[in-house]
Design an enzyme around this catalytic site. Structure first.
Site, PDB file in Angstrom:
ATOM      1  N   GLY A  23     114.741  51.586  17.754  1.00  0.00           N
ATOM      2  CA  GLY A  23     114.069  52.661  17.017  1.00  0.00           C
ATOM      3  C   GLY A  23     114.644  54.029  17.331  1.00  0.00           C
ATOM      4  O   GLY A  23     115.859  54.255  17.281  1.00  0.00           O
ATOM      5  N   GLY A  24     113.749  54.955  17.669  1.00  0.00           N
ATOM      6  CA  GLY A  24     114.177  56.323  17.956  1.00  0.00           C
ATOM      7  C   GLY A  24     115.147  56.405  19.118  1.00  0.00           C
ATOM      8  O   GLY A  24     115.937  57.359  19.214  1.00  0.00           O
ATOM      9  N   GLY A  71     151.536  60.460   2.622  1.00  0.00           N
ATOM     10  CA  GLY A  71     150.360  61.312   2.828  1.00  0.00           C
ATOM     11  C   GLY A  71     150.019  61.435   4.301  1.00  0.00           C
ATOM     12  O   GLY A  71     149.480  62.458   4.744  1.00  0.00           O
ATOM     13  N   ALA A  72     150.339  60.386   5.045  1.00  0.00           N
ATOM     14  CA  ALA A  72     150.017  60.415   6.473  1.00  0.00           C
ATOM     15  C   ALA A  72     150.782  61.526   7.194  1.00  0.00           C
ATOM     16  O   ALA A  72     150.308  62.075   8.190  1.00  0.00           O
ATOM     17  CB  ALA A  72     150.306  59.063   7.103  1.00  0.00           C
TER      18      ALA A  72
HETATM   19  C1  HXC Z   1     104.838  50.560  23.884  1.00  0.00           C
HETATM   20  C2  HXC Z   1     106.366  49.130  24.795  1.00  0.00           C
HETATM   21  C3  HXC Z   1     107.278  49.387  23.731  1.00  0.00           C
HETATM   22  C4  HXC Z   1     106.864  50.308  22.713  1.00  0.00           C
HETATM   23  C5  HXC Z   1     108.206  47.994  25.060  1.00  0.00           C
HETATM   24  N1  HXC Z   1     106.984  48.236  25.579  1.00  0.00           N
HETATM   25  N2  HXC Z   1     108.380  48.667  23.917  1.00  0.00           N
HETATM   26  N3  HXC Z   1     105.164  49.709  24.872  1.00  0.00           N
HETATM   27  N4  HXC Z   1     105.637  50.862  22.829  1.00  0.00           N
HETATM   28  N5  HXC Z   1     107.662  50.618  21.690  1.00  0.00           N
HETATM   29  C6  HXC Z   1     106.427  47.720  26.839  1.00  0.00           C
HETATM   30  C7  HXC Z   1     106.058  46.249  26.755  1.00  0.00           C
HETATM   31  O1  HXC Z   1     104.770  46.104  26.247  1.00  0.00           O
HETATM   32  C8  HXC Z   1     106.168  45.829  28.218  1.00  0.00           C
HETATM   33  O2  HXC Z   1     105.006  46.271  28.885  1.00  0.00           O
HETATM   34  C9  HXC Z   1     107.319  46.675  28.723  1.00  0.00           C
HETATM   35  O3  HXC Z   1     107.435  47.769  27.813  1.00  0.00           O
HETATM   36  C10 HXC Z   1     108.626  45.927  28.766  1.00  0.00           C
HETATM   37  O4  HXC Z   1     108.856  45.354  27.475  1.00  0.00           O
HETATM   38  P1  HXC Z   1     109.310  43.839  27.284  1.00  0.00           P
HETATM   39  O5  HXC Z   1     109.160  43.501  25.844  1.00  0.00           O
HETATM   40  O6  HXC Z   1     108.633  42.969  28.283  1.00  0.00           O
HETATM   41  O7  HXC Z   1     110.857  43.941  27.693  1.00  0.00           O
HETATM   42  P2  HXC Z   1     112.110  43.217  27.043  1.00  0.00           P
HETATM   43  O8  HXC Z   1     111.817  41.760  26.829  1.00  0.00           O
HETATM   44  O9  HXC Z   1     113.274  43.582  27.894  1.00  0.00           O
HETATM   45  O10 HXC Z   1     112.297  43.844  25.589  1.00  0.00           O
HETATM   46  C11 HXC Z   1     112.580  45.227  25.443  1.00  0.00           C
HETATM   47  C12 HXC Z   1     112.499  45.620  23.950  1.00  0.00           C
HETATM   48  C13 HXC Z   1     111.166  45.143  23.367  1.00  0.00           C
HETATM   49  C14 HXC Z   1     113.689  44.984  23.203  1.00  0.00           C
HETATM   50  C15 HXC Z   1     112.668  47.148  23.886  1.00  0.00           C
HETATM   51  O11 HXC Z   1     110.098  45.544  24.237  1.00  0.00           O
HETATM   52  C16 HXC Z   1     110.889  45.656  22.008  1.00  0.00           C
HETATM   53  O12 HXC Z   1     111.412  45.140  21.018  1.00  0.00           O
HETATM   54  N6  HXC Z   1     110.007  46.653  21.915  1.00  0.00           N
HETATM   55  C17 HXC Z   1     109.581  47.232  20.654  1.00  0.00           C
HETATM   56  C18 HXC Z   1     110.719  47.952  19.966  1.00  0.00           C
HETATM   57  C19 HXC Z   1     110.272  48.684  18.730  1.00  0.00           C
HETATM   58  O13 HXC Z   1     110.143  48.059  17.659  1.00  0.00           O
HETATM   59  N7  HXC Z   1     109.921  49.961  18.886  1.00  0.00           N
HETATM   60  C20 HXC Z   1     109.408  50.820  17.830  1.00  0.00           C
HETATM   61  C21 HXC Z   1     110.578  51.380  17.095  1.00  0.00           C
HETATM   62  S1  HXC Z   1     110.097  52.474  15.819  1.00  0.00           S
HETATM   63  P3  HXC Z   1     104.442  45.546  30.205  1.00  0.00           P
HETATM   64  O14 HXC Z   1     103.128  46.212  30.444  1.00  0.00           O
HETATM   65  O15 HXC Z   1     104.315  44.101  29.853  1.00  0.00           O
HETATM   66  O16 HXC Z   1     105.438  45.797  31.289  1.00  0.00           O
HETATM   67  C22 HXC Z   1     110.632  53.957  16.325  1.00  0.00           C
HETATM   68  C23 HXC Z   1     110.467  55.056  15.312  1.00  0.00           C
HETATM   69  C24 HXC Z   1     111.432  56.181  15.469  1.00  0.00           C
HETATM   70  O17 HXC Z   1     111.089  54.147  17.387  1.00  0.00           O
HETATM   71  C25 HXC Z   1     111.980  56.661  14.183  1.00  0.00           C
HETATM   72  C26 HXC Z   1     113.359  56.167  13.890  1.00  0.00           C
HETATM   73  C27 HXC Z   1     114.037  56.863  12.741  1.00  0.00           C
END
Ligand code: HXC
Length: 511
Positions: free
Chosen positions: A170-171, A405-406
């Site tokens: 994401g961000g 051109g290069a």
């Molecule tokens: C809150 C989060 C989180 C999130 C991870 N955690 N991502 N908490 N918000 N976005 C927390 C988990 O709940 C977990 O908590 C701890 O972080 C570790 O995550 P795991 O999943 O256990 O780790 P891992 O298996 O290594 O996976 C990491 C990851 C995955 C690939 C980053 O967590 C993931 O896919 N997260 C979501 C990604 C996502 O979709 N984010 C939103 C994007 S939208 P605990 O308590 O169990 O330790 C965005 C908008 C911006 O960003 C705009 C863009 C233009």
């Protein structure tokens, strides 16, 4: 009084533990350092000054008000020095909600971004984070918007560097994408807009995190990342090396470090670098390493579009950007990828007052449907545009081919090259002899003797630097062994160059 001091120390200790010892151990078990360990490694010893260690999130949804509030809220921010020069830094703490970004977490990063911009110093982000904090919804999205806006305002004013050191989504990939350079750590860092689980749901594709967004993908295929390192320590030490090459801002000069390499040094081996057979390759990196101070070259995008080489080096202790066609790969031809790679690097150098040294050995643009359908015209135009708009000192050396051109594109005299040199082996023409004769003497094609004669005639006339030199397109034909000395003297002469483009809001480079 003692009790108060002890309380402060206790609060600091708690904050330093981030998400707790268990999560720190898990971080280490994955081969990753913690956010604070990374900052320690990146900055000069004891130079880090932290801001907002006690900030906490204010979210009340999804039970967040009942749960643990961790001081610092998942990001460590502050400033310090690298070899004595100020940098601002933020490091995402994966042990706290996966380093995800909340409203308060964003405000901490924004403060560092604002300070870096106001005080004109580079900013380095260490990323290990899952994007917007899901529990905070639009507050987190708004936070990212604030980070993105600052990324854009700072672009071209201060260097912005992103190091990807864990799974990022994401961000936490979009903000790095707007910075100047992205570096990754092999096997522990990933970049994707959405992770493998979402990919499976939406497209039914089964991919691993590595296949989707590992360092090998982003340094070779997508070219999102500029370089990858084997572990956190190597990545951070290399960031120190990179910062040493960069000015602190667009109003700063390039740094000057002591050099023990004589600028007058000649290298006789360069006289035999170009093979007798014009179709035989040689490694342009050999020339780069022999030309620059102490053979120290920081390559950018070394694993992508290897037919062009880009990177930083120093001459007489001052940074230069090197752009070189690489005859070892696809004969150094310019294709879409090489053009985009070169253009981005040239623009970075121009933003930050870094003189550009261009080494030319290019047979032209790559023909074919794959390239044309892939937008070669537009991508090639990027490199042409970048060189033409650049106002920094531009020194060009044609070592062998400069065809078609290069020739124009590669920092030619016509694109305001300040000093354009050629080795005696240079061949400057619209195309190579065979292609040229086949077109302009088509009627003679059935007579091998005539064709041989025409080819020889063409080679004698055009495949040398002298026709271009006669017209003043080449300032001088030089001995290869004296390349370093010549370039050093020219850069010293150009040191106070002043050139301005007409006023405009901004240009409209063919994106
Ligand atoms: C809150 C989060 C989180 C999130 C991870 N955690 N991502 N908490 N918000 N976005 C927390 C988990 O709940 C977990 O908590 C701890 O972080 C570790 O995550 P795991 O999943 O256990 O780790 P891992 O298996 O290594 O996976 C990491 C990851 C995955 C690939 C980053 O967590 C993931 O896919 N997260 C979501 C990604 C996502 O979709 N984010 C939103 C994007 S939208 P605990 O308590 O169990 O330790 C965005 C908008 C911006 O960003 C705009 C863009 C233009």
């Amino acid at each position: 009084m003692h009790a108060i001091l002890e309380q402060l120390e206790a609060r600091r200790q708690a904050a330093r533990l981030g998400g707790g010892q268990g999560r720190i151990d898990a971080q280490h078990a994955r081969g990753k350092l913690t956010a604070r360990e990374r900052i320690e490694m990146l900055l000069d010893h004891h130079s880090f000054e932290e801001f907002h260690m006690f900030v906490q999130h204010r979210c009340v949804d999804f039970g967040m008000d009942q749960g643990e509030k961790i001081p610092g809220d998942g990001v460590v921010t502050g400033w310090g020095t690298i070899n004595g020069r100020v940098v601002y830094v933020f490091a995402k703490d994966f042990t706290v909600f996966g380093g995800s970004l909340s409203e308060t977490h964003a405000a901490k990063i924004n403060k560092i971004q604002d300070m870096a911009l106001k005080n004109r110093a580079p900013i380095i982000g260490l990323f290990d984070a899952g994007g917007a904090r899901i529990q905070e919804g639009v507050a987190a999205l708004g936070g990212y918007g604030e980070v993105f806006q600052r990324n854009v305002l700072a672009s071209g004013v201060i260097p912005q560097i992103s190091v990807i050191m864990g799974p990022c989504a994401g961000g936490d990939v979009y903000s790095p994408a707007m910075t100047d350079f992205i570096f990754m750590v092999r096997d522990t860092s990933y970049m994707f807009v959405t992770g493998p689980d979402v990919v499976k749901t939406v497209t039914n594709e089964t991919v691993t995190a590595e296949e989707l967004g590992g360092a090998s993908v982003h340094t070779t295929k997508s070219s999102i990342a500029d370089r990858a390192y084997d572990n956190d320590v190597e990545a951070l030490l290399q960031m120190r090396r990179l910062i040493d090459f960069l000015p602190e801002s667009n109003t700063d000069e390039v740094p000057e470090w002591p050099s023990f390499d004589d600028p007058e040094r000649v290298d006789l081996s360069l006289d035999t670098l170009i093979p007798d057979n014009p179709n035989k390759p040689y490694d342009v990196k050999e020339l780069i390493l022999k030309m620059v101070d102490e053979g120290d070259f920081f390559e950018i995008q070394g694993a992508h579009a290897r037919n062009i080489v880009t990177g930083f080096a120093r001459i007489e202790g001052r940074t230069v950007g090197i752009v070189a066609n690489q005859p070892m790969v696809l004969a150094g031809v310019l294709d879409a990828d090489a053009s985009r790679k070169g253009a981005r690097f040239v623009r970075f150098c121009d933003c930050f007052n870094i003189p550009i040294v261009t080494l030319v050995d290019v047979p032209g643009f790559l023909p074919g449907t794959a390239q044309e359908y892939g937008g070669l015209i537009k991508h090639g135009a990027k490199l042409l545009f970048a060189y033409a708009e650049a106002t920094v000192p531009k020194v060009t050396i044609i070592t062998r081919k400069a065809f078609g051109g290069a020739y124009d594109v590669m920092a030619s005299k016509h694109l305001r090259g300040d000093v354009n040199l050629a080795w005696p082996t240079a061949q400057i023409a619209v195309m190579g002899a065979k292609g040229a004769v086949e077109i302009i003497f088509r009627a003679d094609m059935k007579d091998p003797a005539k064709i041989a004669e025409r080819t020889k005639e063409y080679e004698d006339r055009f495949l040398s630097p002298f026709v271009a030199a006669e017209r003043g397109y080449i300032d001088e034909v030089i001995m290869p062994h004296s390349t370093r000395r010549r370039v050093a003297r020219i850069l010293a002469m150009l040191r106070h160059k002043q050139l301005e483009n007409p006023w405009k809001k901004h240009d409209n480079i063919p994106l």
